[in-house]
Design an enzyme around this catalytic site. Structure first.
Site, PDB file in Angstrom:
ATOM      1  N   LYS A 166       0.833  -1.213   0.000  1.00 39.97           N
ATOM      2  CA  LYS A 166       0.000   0.000   0.000  1.00 39.97           C
ATOM      3  C   LYS A 166       0.866   1.262   0.000  1.00 39.97           C
ATOM      4  O   LYS A 166       0.628   2.169  -0.791  1.00 39.97           O
ATOM      5  CB  LYS A 166      -0.896   0.059   1.246  1.00 39.97           C
ATOM      6  CG  LYS A 166      -1.987  -0.958   1.307  1.00 39.97           C
ATOM      7  CD  LYS A 166      -2.955  -0.653   2.444  1.00 39.97           C
ATOM      8  CE  LYS A 166      -2.294  -0.639   3.828  1.00 39.97           C
ATOM      9  NZ  LYS A 166      -1.856  -1.966   4.306  1.00 39.97           N
ATOM     10  N   ARG A 195      -9.203   1.275   9.049  1.00 37.18           N
ATOM     11  CA  ARG A 195      -8.773  -0.082   9.341  1.00 37.18           C
ATOM     12  C   ARG A 195      -9.826  -0.833  10.140  1.00 37.18           C
ATOM     13  O   ARG A 195      -9.629  -2.004  10.465  1.00 37.18           O
ATOM     14  CB  ARG A 195      -7.482  -0.041  10.164  1.00 37.18           C
ATOM     15  CG  ARG A 195      -6.223  -0.306   9.369  1.00 37.18           C
ATOM     16  CD  ARG A 195      -5.084  -0.266  10.365  1.00 37.18           C
ATOM     17  NE  ARG A 195      -3.922  -0.979   9.940  1.00 37.18           N
ATOM     18  CZ  ARG A 195      -2.900  -0.440   9.279  1.00 37.18           C
ATOM     19  NH1 ARG A 195      -2.937   0.810   8.916  1.00 37.18           N
ATOM     20  NH2 ARG A 195      -1.850  -1.158   8.989  1.00 37.18           N
ATOM     21  N   ARG A 224      11.434  -6.806   5.016  1.00 36.60           N
ATOM     22  CA  ARG A 224      11.204  -5.406   4.653  1.00 36.60           C
ATOM     23  C   ARG A 224      12.191  -4.452   5.328  1.00 36.60           C
ATOM     24  O   ARG A 224      12.500  -4.584   6.496  1.00 36.60           O
ATOM     25  CB  ARG A 224       9.776  -5.007   5.043  1.00 36.60           C
ATOM     26  CG  ARG A 224       9.488  -3.545   4.762  1.00 36.60           C
ATOM     27  CD  ARG A 224       8.038  -3.304   4.584  1.00 36.60           C
ATOM     28  NE  ARG A 224       7.316  -3.266   5.858  1.00 36.60           N
ATOM     29  CZ  ARG A 224       6.025  -2.940   5.939  1.00 36.60           C
ATOM     30  NH1 ARG A 224       5.334  -2.673   4.853  1.00 36.60           N
ATOM     31  NH2 ARG A 224       5.426  -2.928   7.111  1.00 36.60           N
ATOM     32  N   ARG A 256      11.672  -2.046  10.538  1.00 39.50           N
ATOM     33  CA  ARG A 256      10.711  -1.420  11.446  1.00 39.50           C
ATOM     34  C   ARG A 256      10.480  -2.316  12.651  1.00 39.50           C
ATOM     35  O   ARG A 256      10.412  -3.530  12.515  1.00 39.50           O
ATOM     36  CB  ARG A 256       9.378  -1.239  10.709  1.00 39.50           C
ATOM     37  CG  ARG A 256       9.000   0.198  10.534  1.00 39.50           C
ATOM     38  CD  ARG A 256       7.867   0.331   9.564  1.00 39.50           C
ATOM     39  NE  ARG A 256       6.645  -0.358  10.013  1.00 39.50           N
ATOM     40  CZ  ARG A 256       5.521  -0.341   9.312  1.00 39.50           C
ATOM     41  NH1 ARG A 256       5.458   0.289   8.163  1.00 39.50           N
ATOM     42  NH2 ARG A 256       4.460  -0.982   9.758  1.00 39.50           N
ATOM     43  N   ARG A 316      -0.154  -8.720  13.505  1.00 38.41           N
ATOM     44  CA  ARG A 316      -0.741  -7.736  12.592  1.00 38.41           C
ATOM     45  C   ARG A 316      -1.608  -8.399  11.541  1.00 38.41           C
ATOM     46  O   ARG A 316      -2.649  -7.865  11.153  1.00 38.41           O
ATOM     47  CB  ARG A 316       0.365  -6.920  11.923  1.00 38.41           C
ATOM     48  CG  ARG A 316       0.929  -5.860  12.861  1.00 38.41           C
ATOM     49  CD  ARG A 316       2.263  -5.347  12.412  1.00 38.41           C
ATOM     50  NE  ARG A 316       2.229  -4.782  11.091  1.00 38.41           N
ATOM     51  CZ  ARG A 316       3.277  -4.756  10.267  1.00 38.41           C
ATOM     52  NH1 ARG A 316       4.423  -5.278  10.632  1.00 38.41           N
ATOM     53  NH2 ARG A 316       3.165  -4.203   9.094  1.00 38.41           N
TER      54      ARG A 316
END
Ligand code: ADP
Ligand code: ZN
Length: 207
Positions: free
Chosen positions: A14, A89, A123, A153, A164
């Protein structure tokens, strides 16, 4: 098609697509995740309240994000459209959004579960907003865009990633039905081998 919402699991890409869309259509990119992380960095009251939720892979309470987004959408640069990334969300957030604005298009980026896991587990991100992956960069891990050092992160640790994804399935995925019922949902199917540019081509076709 000016007021756009991006939906998709964590790691669906996204953020990456939102940056490209914002540039192409000259509209602001509004990312609640980025706003929250900035507040944590700066040690604001909001940041203090949000920190523990984010680190646990949970959503921060609706009350904390809804006002921020409503404020942000009221700013001048959002008058001619915007791309919302990471908001809404939850159904409650979507309902709140409907009270302050009209969404023209909801773009769902649909990526197979295995590809999501693979991406999130490698990532890398940069302070400048760039996203990358351990498989794509040299060992010195410099940002291809600004030269700063890329980092993992905190909430991309494997345990947190699992939390998540569970949160996404339970709280965010129902938004697909919510917007489908309103008739403004479009889906872009992405497979694990699609490159950023391939996805953006698909995205442009539906915008
Ligand atoms: P990703 O889409 O990769 O999970 P984001 O940067 O969008 O990353 O979000 C990171 C974290 O920030 C989320 O896991 C959540 O804790 C918090 N967050 C972001 N947006 C929202 C929101 N709209 N409602 C509640 N929490 C949010
Ligand atoms: Zn950078």
């Amino acid at each position: 098609m000016r007021n756009i919402v991006l939906l998709g699991a964590p790691g669906a890409g996204k953020g990456t697509q939102a940056v490209l869309i914002a540039k192409e259509y000259n509209i602001p990119h509004i990312s609640t995740g980025a706003i929250l992380r900035k507040n944590i960095q700066e040690g604001t009251e909001l940041g203090k309240q949000a920190k523990s939720y984010i680190e646990a892979g949970q959503l921060v309470p609706d009350s904390l994000v809804i006002d921020i987004v409503a404020d942000r959408l009221g700013q001048d640069d959002a008058k001619n459209g915007y791309i919302l990334d990471g908001f809404p969300r939850t159904i409650a957030q979507a309902e709140a959004l409907d009270r302050v604005t009209t969404i023209d298009l909801v773009l769902d980026i649909n990526v197979p579960f295995e590809a999501i896991i693979e991406r999130l587990s490698g990532r890398l991100v940069c302070k400048c907003g760039e996203t990358s992956h351990v498989d794509w960069v040299d060992s010195d891990r410099k940002c291809p865009k600004c030269g700063e050092t890329l980092f993992v992160r905190d909430d991309d640790k494997p345990e947190t990633v699992r939390a998540r994804l569970a949160v996404y399935e339970k709280q965010t995925a129902p938004l697909i039905g919510y917007y489908e019922a309103k008739g403004n949902l479009v889906s872009v199917d992405v497979d694990g081998s699609d490159q950023v540019e391939d996805v953006f081509e698909k995205v442009k076709k539906v915008l």
